[in-house]
Scaffold this motif. Structure first.
Motif, PDB file in Angstrom:
ATOM      1  N   VAL A  83      20.475   0.484  10.015  1.00  0.00           N
ATOM      2  CA  VAL A  83      21.124   1.275   8.971  1.00  0.00           C
ATOM      3  C   VAL A  83      20.404   0.982   7.648  1.00  0.00           C
ATOM      4  CG1 VAL A  83      23.254   1.647   7.674  1.00  0.00           C
ATOM      5  CG2 VAL A  83      23.339   1.293  10.161  1.00  0.00           C
ATOM      6  N   GLY A  84      20.100   2.050   6.911  1.00  0.00           N
ATOM      7  CA  GLY A  84      19.368   1.894   5.665  1.00  0.00           C
ATOM      8  C   GLY A  84      17.869   2.032   5.812  1.00  0.00           C
ATOM      9  N   ARG A  85      17.393   2.416   7.007  1.00  0.00           N
ATOM     10  CA  ARG A  85      15.973   2.626   7.216  1.00  0.00           C
ATOM     11  C   ARG A  85      15.656   4.117   7.230  1.00  0.00           C
ATOM     12  NH1 ARG A  85      13.038  -1.911   9.023  1.00  0.00           N
ATOM     13  NH2 ARG A  85      11.259  -0.537   8.666  1.00  0.00           N
ATOM     14  N   ALA A  86      14.421   4.443   6.904  1.00  0.00           N
ATOM     15  CA  ALA A  86      13.921   5.810   6.969  1.00  0.00           C
ATOM     16  C   ALA A  86      12.648   5.812   7.799  1.00  0.00           C
ATOM     17  CB  ALA A  86      13.643   6.357   5.568  1.00  0.00           C
ATOM     18  N   ARG A  87      12.400   6.905   8.494  1.00  0.00           N
ATOM     19  CA  ARG A  87      11.185   7.037   9.294  1.00  0.00           C
ATOM     20  C   ARG A  87      10.573   8.421   9.093  1.00  0.00           C
ATOM     21  NH1 ARG A  87       9.684   2.043  10.444  1.00  0.00           N
ATOM     22  NH2 ARG A  87      10.874   0.978  12.057  1.00  0.00           N
ATOM     23  N   TYR A  88       9.261   8.425   8.968  1.00  0.00           N
ATOM     24  CA  TYR A  88       8.510   9.685   9.075  1.00  0.00           C
ATOM     25  C   TYR A  88       8.271   9.919  10.557  1.00  0.00           C
ATOM     26  CZ  TYR A  88       4.601  12.980   8.830  1.00  0.00           C
ATOM     27  OH  TYR A  88       3.775  14.078   8.987  1.00  0.00           O
ATOM     28  N   THR A  89       8.540  11.135  11.034  1.00  0.00           N
ATOM     29  CA  THR A  89       8.408  11.399  12.462  1.00  0.00           C
ATOM     30  C   THR A  89       8.101  12.876  12.690  1.00  0.00           C
ATOM     31  OG1 THR A  89       9.436  11.025  14.619  1.00  0.00           O
ATOM     32  CG2 THR A  89      10.872  11.853  12.867  1.00  0.00           C
ATOM     33  N   LEU A  90       8.027  13.238  13.962  1.00  0.00           N
ATOM     34  CA  LEU A  90       7.679  14.597  14.358  1.00  0.00           C
ATOM     35  C   LEU A  90       8.642  15.082  15.433  1.00  0.00           C
ATOM     36  CD1 LEU A  90       3.854  13.954  14.843  1.00  0.00           C
ATOM     37  CD2 LEU A  90       4.931  14.927  12.799  1.00  0.00           C
ATOM     38  N   ARG A 172      13.262  -1.278  -0.377  1.00  0.00           N
ATOM     39  CA  ARG A 172      11.825  -1.307  -0.141  1.00  0.00           C
ATOM     40  C   ARG A 172      11.353   0.033   0.392  1.00  0.00           C
ATOM     41  NH1 ARG A 172      10.479  -5.937   3.725  1.00  0.00           N
ATOM     42  NH2 ARG A 172       8.334  -5.419   3.119  1.00  0.00           N
ATOM     43  N   ARG A 173      10.046   0.174   0.525  1.00  0.00           N
ATOM     44  CA  ARG A 173       9.444   1.419   1.014  1.00  0.00           C
ATOM     45  C   ARG A 173      10.054   1.802   2.361  1.00  0.00           C
ATOM     46  NH1 ARG A 173       6.903   5.926  -0.678  1.00  0.00           N
ATOM     47  NH2 ARG A 173       5.040   6.473   0.505  1.00  0.00           N
ATOM     48  N   TYR A 174      10.403   3.054   2.513  1.00  0.00           N
ATOM     49  CA  TYR A 174      11.025   3.604   3.714  1.00  0.00           C
ATOM     50  C   TYR A 174      12.347   2.925   4.051  1.00  0.00           C
ATOM     51  CZ  TYR A 174       7.498   7.059   4.566  1.00  0.00           C
ATOM     52  OH  TYR A 174       6.702   8.162   4.428  1.00  0.00           O
ATOM     53  N   ARG A 175      13.111   2.674   2.984  1.00  0.00           N
ATOM     54  CA  ARG A 175      14.500   2.267   3.118  1.00  0.00           C
ATOM     55  C   ARG A 175      15.353   3.167   2.230  1.00  0.00           C
ATOM     56  NH1 ARG A 175      11.922  -2.505   4.543  1.00  0.00           N
ATOM     57  NH2 ARG A 175      13.062  -3.840   6.018  1.00  0.00           N
ATOM     58  N   CYS A 176      16.639   3.153   2.436  1.00  0.00           N
ATOM     59  CA  CYS A 176      17.534   4.012   1.664  1.00  0.00           C
ATOM     60  C   CYS A 176      18.844   3.290   1.405  1.00  0.00           C
ATOM     61  CB  CYS A 176      17.780   5.340   2.377  1.00  0.00           C
ATOM     62  SG  CYS A 176      18.634   5.203   3.975  1.00  0.00           S
ATOM     63  N   ALA A 177      19.596   3.795   0.432  1.00  0.00           N
ATOM     64  CA  ALA A 177      20.899   3.224   0.107  1.00  0.00           C
ATOM     65  C   ALA A 177      21.786   4.311  -0.467  1.00  0.00           C
ATOM     66  CB  ALA A 177      20.756   2.081  -0.895  1.00  0.00           C
ATOM     67  N   THR A 191      11.047   6.976  -0.649  1.00  0.00           N
ATOM     68  CA  THR A 191      10.161   7.807   0.142  1.00  0.00           C
ATOM     69  C   THR A 191       9.511   8.822  -0.787  1.00  0.00           C
ATOM     70  OG1 THR A 191      12.123   9.156   0.668  1.00  0.00           O
ATOM     71  CG2 THR A 191      11.397   7.582   2.340  1.00  0.00           C
ATOM     72  N   GLY A 192       8.518   9.516  -0.295  1.00  0.00           N
ATOM     73  CA  GLY A 192       7.861  10.522  -1.127  1.00  0.00           C
ATOM     74  C   GLY A 192       6.650  11.108  -0.435  1.00  0.00           C
ATOM     75  N   TYR A 193       6.013  12.043  -1.146  1.00  0.00           N
ATOM     76  CA  TYR A 193       4.930  12.845  -0.560  1.00  0.00           C
ATOM     77  C   TYR A 193       3.776  12.949  -1.555  1.00  0.00           C
ATOM     78  CZ  TYR A 193       3.156  16.911   2.154  1.00  0.00           C
ATOM     79  OH  TYR A 193       2.411  17.793   2.913  1.00  0.00           O
ATOM     80  N   PRO A 369      -3.538   1.668  -7.376  1.00  0.00           N
ATOM     81  CA  PRO A 369      -3.952   0.274  -7.567  1.00  0.00           C
ATOM     82  C   PRO A 369      -2.983  -0.732  -6.985  1.00  0.00           C
ATOM     83  CG  PRO A 369      -4.233   1.544  -9.586  1.00  0.00           C
ATOM     84  CD  PRO A 369      -3.480   2.423  -8.616  1.00  0.00           C
ATOM     85  N   THR A 370      -1.688  -0.451  -7.086  1.00  0.00           N
ATOM     86  CA  THR A 370      -0.668  -1.321  -6.501  1.00  0.00           C
ATOM     87  C   THR A 370       0.325  -0.436  -5.763  1.00  0.00           C
ATOM     88  OG1 THR A 370       0.706  -1.234  -8.498  1.00  0.00           O
ATOM     89  CG2 THR A 370      -0.880  -3.054  -8.302  1.00  0.00           C
ATOM     90  N   LYS A 371       0.871  -0.972  -4.700  1.00  0.00           N
ATOM     91  CA  LYS A 371       1.859  -0.249  -3.909  1.00  0.00           C
ATOM     92  C   LYS A 371       3.043  -1.157  -3.649  1.00  0.00           C
ATOM     93  CE  LYS A 371       0.752   2.558  -0.655  1.00  0.00           C
ATOM     94  NZ  LYS A 371       0.281   3.149   0.616  1.00  0.00           N
ATOM     95  N   PRO A 372       4.252  -0.572  -3.484  1.00  0.00           N
ATOM     96  CA  PRO A 372       5.408  -1.380  -3.098  1.00  0.00           C
ATOM     97  C   PRO A 372       5.227  -1.918  -1.689  1.00  0.00           C
ATOM     98  CG  PRO A 372       5.938   0.945  -2.957  1.00  0.00           C
ATOM     99  CD  PRO A 372       4.582   0.852  -3.612  1.00  0.00           C
ATOM    100  N   ALA A 373       5.953  -2.945  -1.366  1.00  0.00           N
ATOM    101  CA  ALA A 373       5.842  -3.565  -0.044  1.00  0.00           C
ATOM    102  C   ALA A 373       6.126  -2.558   1.045  1.00  0.00           C
ATOM    103  CB  ALA A 373       6.808  -4.748   0.062  1.00  0.00           C
ATOM    104  N   GLU A 374       5.244  -2.497   2.047  1.00  0.00           N
ATOM    105  CA  GLU A 374       5.423  -1.588   3.163  1.00  0.00           C
ATOM    106  C   GLU A 374       6.353  -2.204   4.195  1.00  0.00           C
ATOM    107  OE1 GLU A 374       4.289   1.399   3.407  1.00  0.00           O
ATOM    108  OE2 GLU A 374       2.955   1.443   1.686  1.00  0.00           O
ATOM    109  N   THR A 375       6.859  -1.360   5.054  1.00  0.00           N
ATOM    110  CA  THR A 375       7.712  -1.830   6.154  1.00  0.00           C
ATOM    111  C   THR A 375       7.047  -1.516   7.462  1.00  0.00           C
ATOM    112  OG1 THR A 375       8.894   0.258   6.347  1.00  0.00           O
ATOM    113  CG2 THR A 375       9.754  -1.343   4.781  1.00  0.00           C
ATOM    114  N   GLY A 376       7.516  -2.167   8.512  1.00  0.00           N
ATOM    115  CA  GLY A 376       6.962  -1.943   9.829  1.00  0.00           C
ATOM    116  C   GLY A 376       7.512  -0.685  10.458  1.00  0.00           C
TER     117      GLY A 376
END
Length: 376
Positions: A83-90, A172-177, A191-193, A369-376
């Motif tokens: 819960v609280g995770r996001a995924r890019y998918t198809l 964090r990146r690819y999380r939601c609240a 998230t973003g594009y 130049p800098t990015k937020p922490a990625e998730t698995g």
């Protein structure tokens, strides 16, 4: 027959009042640009931009077997999402062809928000409905219940932080609240594009203007500007992100489109298109997607032919191309024959009747130049 009337964002009058240029996209009348798409592009790369993305579609999947249903219907592992995770998918068809690319948010143990492209909402809804079968799950098109804003750029968290009812550092990146923005209920996804840090805000349409105005006011000292779909396209292309109808179609599989990492072939359950996708993973027949970089000022466009430099024979087709505002040289995505797909390979591109030399590269073309922490 008369053209169908385009749908309007709940912020349409706000955009018109500040002089936005509009375009019809996915059946919606949406802002293409405000002051100018180059200025908006650079603002997102250096500060922040505020986008109205209310044309996107939102589908709610809920119920005891909501996760199991999405495991079967999509290529992702929904059961494994917290819960609280996001995924890019198809979502793929039985032949492994891509029907749409999606964002999936797990907003509760038994509830997911599936975000589809505007032009494909009906198609995705109908495909999911056809796959629902005996799963104990519900499916509802909730698109009319949402406005969608995006704050994107390296200053996005600084702009949004004082307005949000939650500590953004915890998202964090690819999380939601689920929280509030400017006192209005919102689902915040990191998230973003655009290839930049940022947040997407899912709101009630009646709250969209209050939040839009609050973000613009809070963002002004940081250099935030309203940004339209024109710069969103150049930003996503610099980031090497696929666009449905260009890089993604039912004619290509995720493995041809460099998106094989989205396909969870190790899922315990069977899922739609599994056999075809396993075959494509083992041998992605047909053309594969590559990045191309050129020199000079002439950019390849969609449909430009990619040529063998020695023979002049066509070996591929450009799907998206632009003179990169950030890098200041031409970039493109193209499908080419596998023999021409290795990074460093030289190819020619027919740019409106003139041949230009390009080189195959690994996207993305631009990394911040800098990015937020990625998730698995």
């Amino acid at each position: 027959m008369p053209e169908p009337v385009a749908l309007a964002s709940p912020l349409a009058r706000v955009h018109a009042r500040v002089g936005a240029t509009f375009t019809t996209f996915g059946g919606w009348r949406m802002p293409l640009r405000y002051a100018g798409h180059l200025a908006e592009h650079h603002a997102v790369r250096t500060a922040a931009g505020l986008f109205d993305l209310s044309h996107m579609g939102e589908l709610v999947v809920d119920g005891l077997q909501a996760a199991a249903f999405l495991d079967y219907a999509l290529v992702l592992d929904a059961t494994g999402m917290e819960v609280g995770r996001a995924r890019y998918t198809l979502i793929c068809d039985e032949r492994g062809g891509v029907l749409d690319d999606l964002l999936v948010y797990r907003v509760a143990e038994q509830e997911f928000l599936v975000v589809a492209n505007a032009s494909n909402v009906g198609l995705v809804h109908d495909a999911l409905l056809a796959r629902l079968g005996g799963h104990e799950a519900g499916l509802r098109d909730a698109s009319a219940e949402y406005a969608l804003l995006a704050v994107q750029g390296p200053r996005a968290a600084a702009v949004l932080g004082p307005l949000a009812g939650v500590d953004l550092a915890g998202i964090r990146r690819y999380r939601c609240a689920t929280s509030t923005v400017a006192g209005r209920p919102a689902l915040l996804g990191r998230t973003g594009y655009t290839g930049e840090d940022g947040f997407e805000l899912y709101l009630a349409p009646a709250d969209a203007q209050v939040v839009w105005d609050a973000v613009l006011a809070a963002g002004a000292p940081h250099g935030l500007v309203p940004a339209g779909l024109a710069c969103r396209d150049t930003l996503r292309l610099e980031a090497g992100m696929a666009l449905y109808g260009h890089e993604l179609t039912p004619a290509v599989t995720p493995f041809q489109a460099r998106l094989g990492w989205t396909v969870r072939l190790n899922k315990a359950c069977g899922f739609v298109g599994r056999a075809a996708l396993e075959a494509s993973a083992a041998d992605p027949r047909g053309s594969v997607l590559v990045g191309l970089t050129g020199t000079g000022r002439r950019a390849a466009r969609e449909g430009s032919r990619v040529l063998d430099p020695a023979s002049g024979e066509a070996v591929g087709t450009v799907t998206s191309g632009v003179l990169s505002p950030t890098l200041r040289h031409p970039i493109a995505l193209a499908y080419v024959e596998p023999a021409y797909a290795a990074a460093g390979t030289d190819v020619d591109v027919d740019v409106r009747g003139s041949v230009s030399r390009y080189q195959v590269v690994e996207p993305p073309f631009y990394r911040p130049p800098t990015k937020p922490a990625e998730t698995g």
